[in-house]
Design a protein around this motif. Structure first.
Motif, PDB file in Angstrom:
ATOM      1  N   VAL A  13       4.979  -1.093  12.328  1.00  0.00           N
ATOM      2  CA  VAL A  13       5.150  -0.844  10.894  1.00  0.00           C
ATOM      3  C   VAL A  13       5.740   0.539  10.676  1.00  0.00           C
ATOM      4  CG1 VAL A  13       3.898  -0.476   8.720  1.00  0.00           C
ATOM      5  CG2 VAL A  13       3.377  -2.472  10.142  1.00  0.00           C
ATOM      6  N   TYR A  14       5.231   1.526  11.376  1.00  0.00           N
ATOM      7  CA  TYR A  14       5.724   2.897  11.232  1.00  0.00           C
ATOM      8  C   TYR A  14       7.212   2.969  11.585  1.00  0.00           C
ATOM      9  CZ  TYR A  14       5.789   7.978  11.320  1.00  0.00           C
ATOM     10  OH  TYR A  14       6.080   9.285  11.052  1.00  0.00           O
ATOM     11  N   LYS A  15       7.608   2.334  12.691  1.00  0.00           N
ATOM     12  CA  LYS A  15       9.011   2.333  13.110  1.00  0.00           C
ATOM     13  C   LYS A  15       9.899   1.652  12.070  1.00  0.00           C
ATOM     14  CE  LYS A  15       7.973   2.248  18.014  1.00  0.00           C
ATOM     15  NZ  LYS A  15       7.918   1.398  19.211  1.00  0.00           N
ATOM     16  N   ALA A  16       9.423   0.544  11.514  1.00  0.00           N
ATOM     17  CA  ALA A  16      10.201  -0.169  10.493  1.00  0.00           C
ATOM     18  C   ALA A  16      10.407   0.713   9.269  1.00  0.00           C
ATOM     19  CB  ALA A  16       9.501  -1.468  10.104  1.00  0.00           C
ATOM     20  N   LEU A  17       9.376   1.419   8.855  1.00  0.00           N
ATOM     21  CA  LEU A  17       9.497   2.313   7.708  1.00  0.00           C
ATOM     22  C   LEU A  17      10.419   3.484   8.032  1.00  0.00           C
ATOM     23  CD1 LEU A  17       5.779   2.351   6.576  1.00  0.00           C
ATOM     24  CD2 LEU A  17       7.699   1.384   5.286  1.00  0.00           C
ATOM     25  N   GLU A  18      10.287   4.013   9.216  1.00  0.00           N
ATOM     26  CA  GLU A  18      11.084   5.156   9.641  1.00  0.00           C
ATOM     27  C   GLU A  18      12.575   4.797   9.724  1.00  0.00           C
ATOM     28  OE1 GLU A  18       9.768   8.604  12.629  1.00  0.00           O
ATOM     29  OE2 GLU A  18      10.162   6.693  13.619  1.00  0.00           O
ATOM     30  N   ASP A  21      16.376   2.904   5.165  1.00  0.00           N
ATOM     31  CA  ASP A  21      17.176   3.960   4.531  1.00  0.00           C
ATOM     32  C   ASP A  21      16.341   4.888   3.655  1.00  0.00           C
ATOM     33  OD1 ASP A  21      19.441   2.980   5.737  1.00  0.00           O
ATOM     34  OD2 ASP A  21      19.996   1.735   4.021  1.00  0.00           O
ATOM     35  N   THR A  22      15.373   4.327   2.961  1.00  0.00           N
ATOM     36  CA  THR A  22      14.585   5.110   2.002  1.00  0.00           C
ATOM     37  C   THR A  22      13.212   5.494   2.527  1.00  0.00           C
ATOM     38  OG1 THR A  22      13.742   3.073   1.018  1.00  0.00           O
ATOM     39  CG2 THR A  22      15.727   4.040   0.029  1.00  0.00           C
ATOM     40  N   ARG A  23      12.901   5.091   3.772  1.00  0.00           N
ATOM     41  CA  ARG A  23      11.582   5.322   4.371  1.00  0.00           C
ATOM     42  C   ARG A  23      10.484   4.642   3.569  1.00  0.00           C
ATOM     43  NH1 ARG A  23      11.155   9.597   8.290  1.00  0.00           N
ATOM     44  NH2 ARG A  23       9.095  10.064   7.534  1.00  0.00           N
ATOM     45  N   GLU A  61       4.958  -5.884  -9.300  1.00  0.00           N
ATOM     46  CA  GLU A  61       3.933  -6.758  -8.728  1.00  0.00           C
ATOM     47  C   GLU A  61       4.063  -6.937  -7.221  1.00  0.00           C
ATOM     48  OE1 GLU A  61       3.312 -10.365 -10.861  1.00  0.00           O
ATOM     49  OE2 GLU A  61       3.650  -9.397 -12.800  1.00  0.00           O
ATOM     50  N   GLU A  62       4.797  -6.047  -6.554  1.00  0.00           N
ATOM     51  CA  GLU A  62       4.868  -6.060  -5.099  1.00  0.00           C
ATOM     52  C   GLU A  62       4.346  -4.733  -4.576  1.00  0.00           C
ATOM     53  OE1 GLU A  62       7.860  -7.141  -1.474  1.00  0.00           O
ATOM     54  OE2 GLU A  62       8.736  -6.111  -3.164  1.00  0.00           O
ATOM     55  N   LEU A  63       3.595  -4.803  -3.498  1.00  0.00           N
ATOM     56  CA  LEU A  63       3.085  -3.607  -2.855  1.00  0.00           C
ATOM     57  C   LEU A  63       4.229  -2.936  -2.099  1.00  0.00           C
ATOM     58  CD1 LEU A  63       0.459  -2.007  -2.301  1.00  0.00           C
ATOM     59  CD2 LEU A  63       0.195  -3.392  -0.253  1.00  0.00           C
ATOM     60  N   VAL A  64       4.437  -1.638  -2.350  1.00  0.00           N
ATOM     61  CA  VAL A  64       5.491  -0.878  -1.679  1.00  0.00           C
ATOM     62  C   VAL A  64       4.827   0.170  -0.789  1.00  0.00           C
ATOM     63  CG1 VAL A  64       7.477   0.639  -2.001  1.00  0.00           C
ATOM     64  CG2 VAL A  64       7.080  -1.259  -3.589  1.00  0.00           C
ATOM     65  N   VAL A  65       5.273   0.234   0.455  1.00  0.00           N
ATOM     66  CA  VAL A  65       4.722   1.153   1.432  1.00  0.00           C
ATOM     67  C   VAL A  65       5.777   2.217   1.737  1.00  0.00           C
ATOM     68  CG1 VAL A  65       3.669   1.360   3.709  1.00  0.00           C
ATOM     69  CG2 VAL A  65       3.466  -0.785   2.437  1.00  0.00           C
ATOM     70  N   ALA A  66       5.370   3.487   1.699  1.00  0.00           N
ATOM     71  CA  ALA A  66       6.291   4.588   1.980  1.00  0.00           C
ATOM     72  C   ALA A  66       5.637   5.565   2.946  1.00  0.00           C
ATOM     73  CB  ALA A  66       6.676   5.305   0.697  1.00  0.00           C
ATOM     74  N   LEU A  67       6.466   6.143   3.798  1.00  0.00           N
ATOM     75  CA  LEU A  67       5.967   7.197   4.690  1.00  0.00           C
ATOM     76  C   LEU A  67       5.740   8.479   3.884  1.00  0.00           C
ATOM     77  CD1 LEU A  67       8.189   6.790   7.879  1.00  0.00           C
ATOM     78  CD2 LEU A  67       5.831   6.085   7.556  1.00  0.00           C
ATOM     79  N   VAL A  68       4.742   9.226   4.286  1.00  0.00           N
ATOM     80  CA  VAL A  68       4.443  10.499   3.628  1.00  0.00           C
ATOM     81  C   VAL A  68       5.377  11.558   4.163  1.00  0.00           C
ATOM     82  CG1 VAL A  68       2.706  12.278   3.301  1.00  0.00           C
ATOM     83  CG2 VAL A  68       2.057   9.881   3.298  1.00  0.00           C
TER      84      VAL A  68
END
Length: 68
Positions: A13-18, A21-23, A61-68
């Motif tokens: 998951v971390y790699k996918a977020l990283e 384009d927008t993290r 209505e969708e959960l969005v996950v972002a890296l800090v």
């Protein structure tokens, strides 16, 4: 499901977020990028959240996950 598996999923998951384009990714995009099942994705998010590496928000209505 064991601790080692959850740690591996968290890494995916971390790699996918990283690599996005927008993290940040919505749940659909995250599941598509990682090929993880919903419960695996949620366990990984719990791991990353506990480590303080992600922020969760809700967008249309969708959960969005972002890296800090």
């Amino acid at each position: 499901m064991n601790i080692e598996s959850i740690g591996t999923w968290a890494g995916e998951v971390y790699k996918a977020l990283e690599n996005s384009d927008t993290r940040m990714l919505g749940m659909k995009g995250l599941k598509k990028a990682t090929k993880l099942k919903k419960d695996e994705t949620m366990a990984a998010l719990g791991w990353l959240g506990r480590e303080g590496k992600i922020v969760l928000t809700e967008n249309d209505e969708e959960l969005v996950v972002a890296l800090v």
